[in-house]
Scaffold this motif. Structure first.
Motif, mmCIF file in Angstrom:
data_model
loop_
_atom_site.group_PDB
_atom_site.id
_atom_site.type_symbol
_atom_site.label_atom_id
_atom_site.label_comp_id
_atom_site.label_asym_id
_atom_site.label_seq_id
_atom_site.Cartn_x
_atom_site.Cartn_y
_atom_site.Cartn_z
ATOM 1 N N PHE B 338 -22.933 -27.416 -87.003
ATOM 2 C CA PHE B 338 -23.715 -28.224 -86.062
ATOM 3 C C PHE B 338 -23.328 -29.680 -86.264
ATOM 4 N N HIS B 339 -22.810 -30.290 -85.220
ATOM 5 C CA HIS B 339 -22.419 -31.691 -85.330
ATOM 6 C C HIS B 339 -23.246 -32.509 -84.344
ATOM 7 N N CYS B 340 -23.937 -33.495 -84.884
ATOM 8 C CA CYS B 340 -24.802 -34.307 -84.041
ATOM 9 C C CYS B 340 -24.172 -35.670 -83.802
ATOM 10 N N HIS B 341 -23.966 -36.008 -82.547
ATOM 11 C CA HIS B 341 -23.420 -37.316 -82.194
ATOM 12 C C HIS B 341 -24.520 -38.065 -81.441
ATOM 13 N N ALA B 342 -25.150 -38.999 -82.136
ATOM 14 C CA ALA B 342 -26.257 -39.734 -81.517
ATOM 15 C C ALA B 342 -25.794 -41.126 -81.147
ATOM 16 N N VAL B 343 -25.875 -41.456 -79.889
ATOM 17 C CA VAL B 343 -25.445 -42.789 -79.452
ATOM 18 C C VAL B 343 -26.215 -43.182 -78.202
ATOM 19 N N ARG B 344 -26.619 -44.438 -78.185
ATOM 20 C CA ARG B 344 -27.305 -44.921 -76.981
ATOM 21 C C ARG B 344 -26.272 -45.146 -75.891
ATOM 22 N N PRO B 345 -26.457 -44.556 -74.726
ATOM 23 C CA PRO B 345 -25.459 -44.692 -73.667
ATOM 24 C C PRO B 345 -25.152 -46.145 -73.336
ATOM 25 N N ALA B 346 -26.163 -46.996 -73.378
ATOM 26 C CA ALA B 346 -25.972 -48.376 -72.936
ATOM 27 C C ALA B 346 -25.061 -49.163 -73.869
ATOM 28 N N LEU B 347 -24.728 -48.608 -75.031
ATOM 29 C CA LEU B 347 -23.868 -49.332 -75.953
ATOM 30 C C LEU B 347 -22.430 -49.394 -75.471
ATOM 31 N N TYR B 348 -22.020 -48.417 -74.683
ATOM 32 C CA TYR B 348 -20.633 -48.356 -74.249
ATOM 33 C C TYR B 348 -20.561 -48.078 -72.762
#
Lengths: 106, 484
Positions: B338-348
Motif C-alpha cells: 500500500f503506497h500513499c501519496h498525499a499531496v494538496r492539488p493546489a501545490l502543483y
C-alpha cells in the motif's frame, strides 16, 4: 608555436612595464597585420617598456580558455592591471590607444 | 506503459536518443543525429537543464561523451545547479566523459579595433571535443554572443560557419536560445538551425506554474505536435506524451472484489472488472473513502499493490480512520503493498500531477490506483482543463490495465444533481456508485446505489451502507427498518 618577442634591449626593464599578449589563429594576413600594427604602436608609445607575447591558438588550442578568448585576433593587456581586452587587427590606432588606456575614454 | 501519439517509425533519419523520459517517444527516437537542434524558450523554463540532461545521459547511458559550452553560467555554477538532480557532473568531468567550458565575455572590457572572427570559439570547441571524443555538443545560451560582440554582422557570419562546422564534425548538437518577442528566439537563431526546433514554455495559472514542451519542427520526421507537460524533479526532466488513447486497449474479463462481499453481490456477484475505471460519488461523510479503502485493502490482502492518491487527508489520518472501521492498512504499508501519496492539488499544476501519476505508476507497478477525491483538482484549473487531465489519467490507467477508483464529492442531496459529474468524465467510467445521506426517522443513513456498471447485470436497488468497527456491509435498506 609560441614566440616571445621582447622589446629592443635598452637596459633593464623599468618597473611598471607593459606585458601584452596577442592571440591569433594561424599565420594569415590578419594575424600578420595585427602583429605589425601592435609593434609599430608600441615602438611609438611604449618604447623600451613593453613585452609582446604572441600565442597561435592553432598551435596551442588549450590556451584559449585561460584568457577567455572568443574572437581573434585578441590583444590582452596583462600588465599594468586591470586586464584589458582589445579585439580586431588593431588597424584603428585611436581605438587601440583608448583600449590600452593610453588615451582617455570619451 | 507510456503511449506515444502515434507509432512513429521514421526511416531515413538517424536518431540520437536523449534518454529523457517521454522526449524520445514524442520525437520517434530522439534528436536528428549529427545535426543541430534548437531549444528556444523564456528564462527559467528549463532549457539549460534539458540540454545538460542530454549530455549527462549521453555519457552515462549511450556511451557518447559530450561537451557542454555555457555562455551564461560558470563551470562551478553548472555543476552546482545540476547536483541537486543527482547528475554528479563533476565525476563525469573528472572521468573525461564530459567537458565543460564556460565562455564569459564582458562587453565593456572589449574594444573593437578592426577586423576579426570567432576562431577562438571554434578552437575552444574543437579542443573540448577532442579531449573527450565528444559525440554530443551543447551550446547553451549561444545568443549571448550578440550581446557580447560589437558587430552583429560578424557574429551572424560566424554562426553560419559554426553550424556548418558542427555538421562536418558529425556531432549531435543542442543550441539553446532565449525566446523572442516576434521571432522564436531573440536573435533569430532558428535561421541557422533548420533540422529540429523544440519550444519550451512556462505558464502560471492560479499561481501554479506549469512547464510545457512542443516540437515545433522536425525536418524529415514525424513528431507529436501537441504541447506536452514537463516536470523537473529529483530524477531530472520528464516529458509526458499525453496520448489520446483511442479505444484499442485490451479489456479484461477478470473480476476483482470490491472488498465488500455484499457490494460484490450488487455487481453481478463478482465485483468490479479488473482494469476498469470506477467512480464513487456522493455527499460529504457518505462513505466514499471507506469504500475506496475497502477495495485497496482487498487488493493488498491478495498480495497486490495499490497506490492511494490522497488529495485531502494525510496518510496517518487515513490509517487511523480506516482502523476504526476494521481495516488495518499498516501491514500492507510496511510490506510496500500500500503506497500513499498525499499531496494538496493546489501545490502543483494539473500537468505536474499527471506526470507524477505516470512516474509513480512506473515505479510502483500497482494493480490498483485510487484517487481520493478528484473533485479537489477543480480548484487547480479551469473546468475544461480539469476534464482533459482526468481524461488523460483515466486513459493512462486503462491502457496500463490498472483498476482505478475515483471518488468525487457532491454538494446537496438532489438526485438529479448527484447524478451529474462536474468533471465531465462519466462517459469514461465503467462502474459508478452513488452514495448519499438520507433521513430515516430518528437517524440518518447512508444510501448506496449502482448508477451504472458496464458489462454486468448489476442491482438497481437502493441499499444501506453500514460502517462499524468490523467493516463495511451493504444491507437492504427496507428490511433493516423492520423490527427485530
Amino acid at each position: 608555436m609560441t614566440t616571445i618577442e621582447t622589446a629592443p634591449a635598452s637596459g633593464p626593464e623599468p618597473a611598471g612595464g607593459w606585458c601584452l599578449r596577442l592571440y591569433v589563429a594561424g599565420q594569415n594576413p590578419r594575424s600578420v597585420r595585427a602583429l605589425q600594427n601592435l609593434k609599430a604602436l608600441c615602438e611609438t608609445h611604449l618604447a623600451g617598456r613593453y613585452d609582446i607575447e604572441v600565442i597561435d591558438l592553432l598551435e596551442n588550442p588549450t590556451l584559449a580558455r585561460g584568457d577567455q578568448i572568443v574572437a581573434v585576433p585578441t590583444l590582452v593587456r596583462k600588465l599594468p592591471e586591470p586586464v584589458r581586452k582589445i579585439i580586431g587587427d588593431l588597424s584603428n590606432t585611436e581605438r587601440v590607444l583608448v583600449g590600452l588606456d593610453l588615451r582617455p575614454r570619451r | 506503459m507510456i503511449q506515444p501519439d502515434q507509432a512513429l517509425p521514421a526511416p531515413g533519419i538517424a536518431k540520437c536518443p536523449t534518454g529523457i523520459v517521454g522526449l524520445d517517444e514524442i520525437t520517434g527516437g530522439g534528436l536528428p543525429r549529427g545535426r543541430p537542434t534548437l531549444i528556444a524558450g523564456a528564462a527559467g523554463c528549463g532549457k539549460t537543464l534539458l540540454a545538460m540532461e542530454f549530455i549527462v545521459r549521453g555519457a552515462r547511458e549511450f556511451d557518447e561523451p559530450g561537451v557542454f559550452m555555457a555562455f551564461e553560467e560558470s563551470e562551478s555554477e553548472l555543476i552546482a545547479n545540476v547536483a541537486s538532480l543527482g547528475f554528479a557532473l563533476d565525476a563525469l568531468v573528472a572521468g573525461q566523459r564530459v567537458a565543460l567550458d564556460s565562455v564569459q565575455i564582458e562587453r565593456n572590457e572589449i574594444e573593437e579595433t578592426g577586423d576579426y572572427d570567432l576562431e577562438g570559439l571554434f578552437v575552444r570547441l574543437g579542443c573540448a571535443i577532442a579531449t573527450v571524443g565528444a559525440r554530443r555538443v551543447v551550446l547553451d545560451g549561444l545568443d549571448a554572443l550578440f550581446a557580447a560582440m560589437p558587430s552583429a554582422t560578424i557574429v551572424r557570419g560566424e554562426l553560419r560557419r559554426l553550424f556548418r562546422w558542427l555538421k562536418a564534425q558529425g556531432v549531435t548538437a543542442i543550441i539553446t536560445g532565449e525566446r523572442g518577442e516576434k521571432a522564436l528566439t531573440r536573435h533569430g537563431l532558428e535561421e541557422y538551425v533548420s533540422d529540429c526546433v523544440i519550444f519550451l514554455d512556462h505558464r502560471v495559472h492560479n499561481q501554479v506554474a506549469t512547464r510545457r514542451l512542443q516540437v515545433v519542427k522536425y525536418r524529415g520526421s514525424r513528431h507529436g505536435t501537441n504541447e506536452y507537460p514537463i516536470l523537473i524533479d529529483a530524477a531530472g526532466f520528464s516529458v509526458l506524451p499525453v496520448s489520446s488513447l483511442g479505444l484499442t486497449h485490451q479489456v479484461s474479463r477478470e473480476r476483482v472484489s470490491t472488498g465488500v462481499a455484499s457490494l460484490d453481490a450488487m455487481l453481478g456477484g463478482q465485483g468490479y472488472y479488473r482494469g476498469s475505471s470506477i467512480l464513487i460519488s456522493g455527499t460529504a461523510g457518505a462513505g466514499k473513502t471507506s469504500l475506496a479503502i475497502a477495495f485497496a485493502n482487498s487488493v493488498c490482502s491478495q498480495g497486490g499493490r495499490c497506490l492511494y492518491w490522497s488529495s485531502e487527508e494525510s496518510p496517518d489520518q487515513i490509517l487511523r480512520n480506516m482502523a476504526s472501521i476494521g481495516f488495518d492498512l499498516q501491514p500492507h504499508l510496511d510490506h510496500g503493498r500500500f503506497h500513499c501519496h498525499a499531496v494538496r492539488p493546489a501545490l502543483y499544476g494539473l500537468e505536474n500531477h499527471l506526470v507524477r501519476l505516470h512516474q509513480l505508476v512506473g515505479l510502483l507497478q500497482p494493480d490498483a490506483v485510487i484517487l481520493d477525491p478528484i473533485t479537489s483538482f477543480v480548484a487547480v484549473g479551469e473546468r475544461f482543463q480539469v476534464q482533459v487531465m482526468l481524461t488523460r489519467m483515466i486513459d493512462f490507467l486503462k491502457a496500463a490495465g490498472i483498476t482505478a477508483v475515483f471518488t468525487a464529492l457532491r454538494q446537496g442531496a438532489e438526485p438529479a444533481y448527484l447524478e451529474r459529474t462536474d468533471e465531465g468524465i462519466s462517459s469514461l467510467i465503467d462502474s459508478w456508485l452513488l452514495l448519499r445521506m438520507a433521513d430515516a426517522g430518528d437517524h440518518r443513513e447512508r444510501l448506496l446505489s449502482v448508477l451504472k456498471s458496464r458489462g454486468m447485470a448489476h442491482s438497481h436497488q437502493v441499499r444501506e451502507l453500514e460502517l462499524d468497527a468490523t467493516g463495511i456491509a451493504v444491507r437492504d435498506a427496507a428490511t433493516r427498518r423492520l423490527p427485530g
